[in-house]
Design an enzyme around this catalytic site. Structure first.
Site, mmCIF file in Angstrom:
data_model
loop_
_atom_site.group_PDB
_atom_site.id
_atom_site.type_symbol
_atom_site.label_atom_id
_atom_site.label_comp_id
_atom_site.label_asym_id
_atom_site.label_seq_id
_atom_site.Cartn_x
_atom_site.Cartn_y
_atom_site.Cartn_z
ATOM 1 N N SER A 119 0.825 -1.207 0.000
ATOM 2 C CA SER A 119 0.000 0.000 0.000
ATOM 3 C C SER A 119 0.857 1.254 0.000
ATOM 4 C CB SER A 119 -0.842 -0.038 1.272
ATOM 5 O OG SER A 119 -1.439 1.195 1.495
ATOM 6 N N TYR A 143 -1.488 -0.982 10.737
ATOM 7 C CA TYR A 143 -1.809 -1.579 9.434
ATOM 8 C C TYR A 143 -0.665 -1.347 8.442
ATOM 9 C CZ TYR A 143 -3.603 -1.707 4.668
ATOM 10 O OH TYR A 143 -3.730 -1.943 3.319
ATOM 11 N N LYS A 147 2.286 -3.950 6.581
ATOM 12 C CA LYS A 147 2.653 -4.023 5.153
ATOM 13 C C LYS A 147 4.166 -3.828 4.993
ATOM 14 C CE LYS A 147 -1.407 -4.618 3.477
ATOM 15 N NZ LYS A 147 -1.760 -5.889 2.857
HETATM 16 P P1 NAD Z 1 -10.896 -7.141 1.317
HETATM 17 O O1 NAD Z 1 -11.113 -7.139 2.781
HETATM 18 O O2 NAD Z 1 -12.058 -6.879 0.443
HETATM 19 O O3 NAD Z 1 -10.258 -8.539 0.873
HETATM 20 C C1 NAD Z 1 -9.337 -9.237 1.657
HETATM 21 C C2 NAD Z 1 -9.769 -10.689 1.714
HETATM 22 O O4 NAD Z 1 -8.839 -11.418 2.521
HETATM 23 C C3 NAD Z 1 -11.157 -10.891 2.328
HETATM 24 O O5 NAD Z 1 -11.958 -11.653 1.452
HETATM 25 C C4 NAD Z 1 -10.878 -11.637 3.634
HETATM 26 O O6 NAD Z 1 -11.915 -12.524 3.969
HETATM 27 C C5 NAD Z 1 -9.557 -12.332 3.320
HETATM 28 N N1 NAD Z 1 -8.729 -12.650 4.485
HETATM 29 C C6 NAD Z 1 -8.302 -11.830 5.468
HETATM 30 N N2 NAD Z 1 -7.541 -12.497 6.354
HETATM 31 C C7 NAD Z 1 -7.468 -13.773 5.916
HETATM 32 C C8 NAD Z 1 -6.835 -14.954 6.404
HETATM 33 N N3 NAD Z 1 -6.125 -14.957 7.542
HETATM 34 N N4 NAD Z 1 -6.983 -16.097 5.706
HETATM 35 C C9 NAD Z 1 -7.705 -16.126 4.569
HETATM 36 N N5 NAD Z 1 -8.324 -15.047 4.054
HETATM 37 C C10 NAD Z 1 -8.216 -13.885 4.730
HETATM 38 O O7 NAD Z 1 -9.713 -6.113 1.017
HETATM 39 P P2 NAD Z 1 -9.224 -5.528 -0.376
HETATM 40 O O8 NAD Z 1 -9.644 -4.118 -0.463
HETATM 41 O O9 NAD Z 1 -9.563 -6.456 -1.469
HETATM 42 O O10 NAD Z 1 -7.652 -5.516 -0.133
HETATM 43 C C11 NAD Z 1 -6.849 -6.577 -0.566
HETATM 44 C C12 NAD Z 1 -5.420 -6.327 -0.103
HETATM 45 O O11 NAD Z 1 -4.974 -5.094 -0.606
HETATM 46 C C13 NAD Z 1 -5.291 -6.254 1.427
HETATM 47 O O12 NAD Z 1 -4.104 -6.900 1.790
HETATM 48 C C14 NAD Z 1 -5.189 -4.772 1.690
HETATM 49 O O13 NAD Z 1 -4.461 -4.501 2.847
HETATM 50 C C15 NAD Z 1 -4.462 -4.279 0.446
HETATM 51 N N6 NAD Z 1 -4.748 -2.872 0.124
HETATM 52 C C16 NAD Z 1 -6.048 -2.457 -0.002
HETATM 53 C C17 NAD Z 1 -6.313 -1.115 -0.265
HETATM 54 C C18 NAD Z 1 -7.741 -0.631 -0.368
HETATM 55 O O14 NAD Z 1 -7.959 0.580 -0.214
HETATM 56 N N7 NAD Z 1 -8.718 -1.488 -0.661
HETATM 57 C C19 NAD Z 1 -5.262 -0.203 -0.423
HETATM 58 C C20 NAD Z 1 -3.953 -0.661 -0.331
HETATM 59 C C21 NAD Z 1 -3.713 -2.016 -0.049
HETATM 60 N N1 UFG Z 2 -12.387 11.445 3.749
HETATM 61 C C1 UFG Z 2 -13.407 12.315 4.054
HETATM 62 N N2 UFG Z 2 -14.575 11.798 4.505
HETATM 63 C C2 UFG Z 2 -14.777 10.469 4.689
HETATM 64 C C3 UFG Z 2 -13.723 9.571 4.363
HETATM 65 C C4 UFG Z 2 -12.527 10.103 3.904
HETATM 66 O O1 UFG Z 2 -13.269 13.533 3.924
HETATM 67 O O2 UFG Z 2 -15.870 10.077 5.126
HETATM 68 C C5 UFG Z 2 -11.124 11.999 3.227
HETATM 69 C C6 UFG Z 2 -9.930 11.653 4.092
HETATM 70 O O3 UFG Z 2 -9.784 12.573 5.128
HETATM 71 C C7 UFG Z 2 -8.808 11.702 3.054
HETATM 72 C C8 UFG Z 2 -9.484 11.242 1.748
HETATM 73 O O4 UFG Z 2 -10.871 11.407 1.964
HETATM 74 O O5 UFG Z 2 -8.398 13.006 2.905
HETATM 75 C C9 UFG Z 2 -9.198 9.801 1.400
HETATM 76 O O6 UFG Z 2 -9.486 8.997 2.526
HETATM 77 P P1 UFG Z 2 -9.639 7.407 2.443
HETATM 78 O O7 UFG Z 2 -9.921 6.911 3.827
HETATM 79 O O8 UFG Z 2 -10.593 7.032 1.370
HETATM 80 O O9 UFG Z 2 -8.210 6.933 1.943
HETATM 81 P P2 UFG Z 2 -6.754 7.113 2.575
HETATM 82 O O10 UFG Z 2 -5.935 7.808 1.546
HETATM 83 O O11 UFG Z 2 -6.815 7.704 3.914
HETATM 84 O O12 UFG Z 2 -6.262 5.604 2.775
HETATM 85 C C10 UFG Z 2 -6.607 4.557 1.852
HETATM 86 C C11 UFG Z 2 -6.775 3.263 2.638
HETATM 87 C C12 UFG Z 2 -5.460 2.761 3.130
HETATM 88 C C13 UFG Z 2 -4.505 2.661 1.991
HETATM 89 C C14 UFG Z 2 -4.365 3.977 1.291
HETATM 90 C C15 UFG Z 2 -3.506 3.816 0.090
HETATM 91 O O13 UFG Z 2 -7.634 3.451 3.739
HETATM 92 O O14 UFG Z 2 -5.628 1.480 3.672
HETATM 93 O O15 UFG Z 2 -5.636 4.452 0.876
HETATM 94 O O16 UFG Z 2 -2.989 5.043 -0.267
HETATM 95 F F1 UFG Z 2 -3.308 2.258 2.435
#
Ligand code: NAD
Ligand code: UFG
Length: 331
Positions: A119, A143, A147
């Site tokens: 991330s 978190y 990572k």
């Molecule tokens: P998500 O929660 O939709 O998907 C993650 C999946 O992993 C889920 O289906 C959950 O059931 C499964 N899981 C969690 N722990 C597990 C375990 N111990 N064993 C088996 N399955 C397990 O999340 P996502 O948005 O699809 O994110 C996927 C990956 O990308 C995550 O590692 C997250 O940290 C990373 N990531 C997500 C974002 C975002 O904003 N969505 C941003 C940066 C990184």
């Molecule tokens: N925000 C609002 N109102 C809300 C939610 C968010 O104003 O209800 C604002 C936040 O303050 C921020 C922006 O929208 O300025 C984006 O916020 P998000 O929570 O959507 O995203 P972040 O950039 O904070 O973080 C997300 C994920 C992290 C990931 C990261 C990757 O939450 O897990 O993007 O860059 F790592």
């Protein structure tokens, strides 16, 4: 791993469409088996599914014994920044523990290609955007730290054994849904992230959008992020797998668009799609937010020939389609 989740399900679709046989391993902690129906209705195929917790080494080894697995895309993990602050051990235990189990199982099974979901949150707030892959890293919550530690584990594995082919994908802000509207993000409870919150206000589930700060040093005072369509992100995993066919070692890539969008700009884009105003409420700054985050995407472009194709309009339109037609029925 995590193939029933938001990013994993879109990646499963991209893999199946590219001709791969997919085995999804997921404990359904944050997803539902109904996602299989969505994948099936898009691709005409249902991936093999192992309802398994990644921390259970015997169960994971069974999956490797049952299927001729050649590569692993590891998206499983917990992802709430907020929850990680109140319950750090849960995040370290699940995210790091499950990766170590996975690596052990891969070693036993003789599989050495691994693509990992990292991330942009690993970057330090003291770095100047755009962030390239060499920008200073300094995660500020458990978190992000989980990572970062997994990235370090992967780098050490590559140093210890040249067989490893390891790809680390640093996602920026994934949004959108498959254009069919049949798979998408299903956050449980009140969403923390901007786009799902906006969508729930748009559909009337939530009353108004809190905007956390309009006094940042940005053109409209609200924070800027690099939103990237989840289908573009899914293609990035395929590009990483293809790259690793010919390269060992550990490799890092940012996956974003390289363009910043402010909170208010995103609100306006969603208003255009839904053709009505979104009620908003200005709030104090949210602790830990960085004013401006966007990616330098040159490395993914030159090494992987990967570029995000979809515009912010398309991200909003596809996310809305999912929200309107399917999101409740797939939870
Ligand atoms: P998500 O929660 O939709 O998907 C993650 C999946 O992993 C889920 O289906 C959950 O059931 C499964 N899981 C969690 N722990 C597990 C375990 N111990 N064993 C088996 N399955 C397990 O999340 P996502 O948005 O699809 O994110 C996927 C990956 O990308 C995550 O590692 C997250 O940290 C990373 N990531 C997500 C974002 C975002 O904003 N969505 C941003 C940066 C990184
Ligand atoms: N925000 C609002 N109102 C809300 C939610 C968010 O104003 O209800 C604002 C936040 O303050 C921020 C922006 O929208 O300025 C984006 O916020 P998000 O929570 O959507 O995203 P972040 O950039 O904070 O973080 C997300 C994920 C992290 C990931 C990261 C990757 O939450 O897990 O993007 O860059 F790592």
């Amino acid at each position: 791993t995590g193939g029933m989740g938001y990013i994993g399900s879109h990646t499963s679709v991209a893999l199946i469409e590219a001709g791969y046989q997919v085995v999804v391993l997921d404990n359904l902690d944050n997803s539902s088996e109904k996602v299989l129906t969505g994948i099936e209705s898009i691709t005409g195929q249902t991936p093999h599914f192992a309802h398994t917790d990644l921390r259970d080494v015997d169960a994971v080894l069974e999956v490797f014994n049952e299927y001729p697995i050649t590569s692993v895309i590891h998206t499983a993990g917990l992802k709430s920044v907020e929850e990680s602050v109140t319950n750090p051990s849960k995040y370290y235990e699940n995210n790091i523990g499950s990766t170590i189990t996975l690596v052990k199982a891969m070693q036993t099974a003789g599989v050495s290609t691994l693509v990992f979901s990292s991330s942009a949150t690993v970057y330090s707030s003291s770095s100047k955007p755009p962030f390239d892959e060499n920008a200073k890293t300094f995660p500020t919550n458990p978190y992000g730290m989980s990572k970062y530690i997994i990235e370090q584990i992967m780098a050490d594995l590559a140093l210890a054994d040249s067989k490893w082919r390891l790809g680390i994908l640093r996602y920026f802000n994934p949004v959108g849904a498959h254009p069919s509207g049949k798979i998408g993000e299903s956050p449980s409870g009140v969403p923390n992230n901007l786009m799902p919150y906006l969508m729930q206000v748009a559909i009337g589930k939530l009353e108004k959008l809190p905007i956390y700060g309009d006094d940042y040093e940005t053109p409209d005072g609200t924070c800027i992020r690099d939103y990237v369509h989840v289908v573009d992100l899914a293609r990035g995993h395929l590009a990483a797998l293809e790259f690793l066919e010919n390269k060992n070692g550990v490799h890092f890539w940012n996956l974003g668009t390289g363009k910043g969008t402010s909170v208010l700009e995103l609100v306006k884009e969603v208003e255009k799609v839904i053709e009505k105003p979104i009620p908003i409420e200005m709030k104090q700054r949210r602790k830990g937010d960085i004013p401006i985050v966007f990616a330098d995407v040159a490395k993914a472009s030159s090494q992987l020939s990967w570029q995000a194709k979809y515009s912010i309009e398309k991200m909003c339109a596809d996310h809305w389609k999912w929200q309107k037609h399917y999101s409740d029925s797939r939870q």
